[in-house]
Design an enzyme around this catalytic site. Structure first.
Site, short mmCIF file in Angstrom:
data_model
loop_
_atom_site.label_atom_id
_atom_site.label_comp_id
_atom_site.label_asym_id
_atom_site.label_seq_id
_atom_site.Cartn_x
_atom_site.Cartn_y
_atom_site.Cartn_z
CB SER A 136 49.37 47.01 42.40
OG SER A 136 48.26 46.36 41.85
CB SER A 137 50.43 43.16 39.30
OG SER A 137 50.53 42.48 38.07
CE1 TYR A 151 50.25 38.49 41.76
CE2 TYR A 151 49.58 39.21 39.56
CZ TYR A 151 50.44 39.28 40.64
OH TYR A 151 51.48 40.18 40.62
CE LYS A 155 49.98 41.81 43.40
NZ LYS A 155 50.78 42.39 44.50
#
Length: 253
Positions: A136-137, A151, A155
């Site tokens: 993920s981030s 984005y 995520k």
């Protein structure tokens, strides 16, 4: 730590984090399926692995997703670990004409394809009581990118998908976790067409956004993935592990 005879799929393994993950798994005895769209780069990574299965495939295409899982199981006989690493960025203002176009493309790559691959792989992973790790981030946890709504949302959705599937599969002995990197030195900027000067500028800004004033090497993320996939993490499921050099705790001076 050994992964002898464990079978691992790593999507987006032609470079960067995915390549580092695949190479480290292979070095620890795992049988690795490399997945990516760039055959030349995949083959280069393949040279650093021990007899990998190399599949040129686009995870957003349903037939390719089916082929990834079926070919891996046919070739190696089973599936123990799925690393959903492939993803993409995408920048657009919510009022831009192409807002939905960018959103659909990013969500299709970063979330729908993960859902589909997990759906296809889960029956095999249940048989081996293996595990799934989603890359993920930190952008899932804090809004860091201007015009990054697509984005960021993809995520954040991936994190909650991780928890949801972890809750469902726990009773069948399957663990599901996510790793949320901050800035990592990869070819992601180069792939967007940025020149050397632009890349240097952006990576410097990224470094300054961290509390530790550094950017991670892909191998650092791979180390965390290896731990989570191992028996050392047998009590861990439904967790979101951040490795961001302190990006989320960086305070203004």
């Amino acid at each position: 730590m050994s992964f002898n005879d464990k079978v691992v799929i790593v999507t987006g393994s032609s470079s960067g984090i995915g390549a580092a993950i695949a190479i480290e798994f292979s070095s620890l005895g795992a049988k690795v399926c490399l997945v990516g769209r760039n055959k030349e780069k995949l083959d280069e990574v393949g040279k650093k692995c021990n007899n990998p299965l190399v599949l040129v495939a686009d995870i957003t295409q349903d037939k390719d997703a089916q082929r990834i899982v079926s070919e891996t199981v046919r070739y190696f006989g089973k599936l123990d670990i799925l690393i959903n690493n492939a993803g993409m960025g995408g920048s657009a203002s919510i009022v831009a004409e192409n807002a939905l176009e960018v959103y659909d493309k990013v969500m299709n790559t970063n979330l729908r394809s993960v859902v589909h691959l997990t759906h296809l792989a889960a029956p095999h992973i249940i048989k081996t009581k293996g595990n799934i790790i989603n890359i993920s981030s930190v952008c899932a946890l804090r809004v860091l990118l201007t015009n990054g709504f697509a984005y960021n949302t993809s995520k954040a959705g991936l994190d909650h998908f991780t928890r949801s599937v972890a809750a469902e599969l726990a009773s069948q002995g399957v663990r599901v976790n996510a790793v949320n990197p901050g800035p990592v030195q990869t070819d992601i900027l180069e792939n967007t067409g940025a020149n050397e000067a632009q890349q240097k500028y952006v990576f410097e800004k990224m470094k300054q956004s961290t509390a530790l004033n550094r950017i991670s090497d892909p191998s650092e993320i791979a180390d965390l993935v290896i731990f989570l996939a191992s028996d050392k993490a047998r009590a861990i499921t439904g967790s979101i592990y951040v490795s961001d050099n302190g990006t989320l705790i960086k305070t203004a001076h």
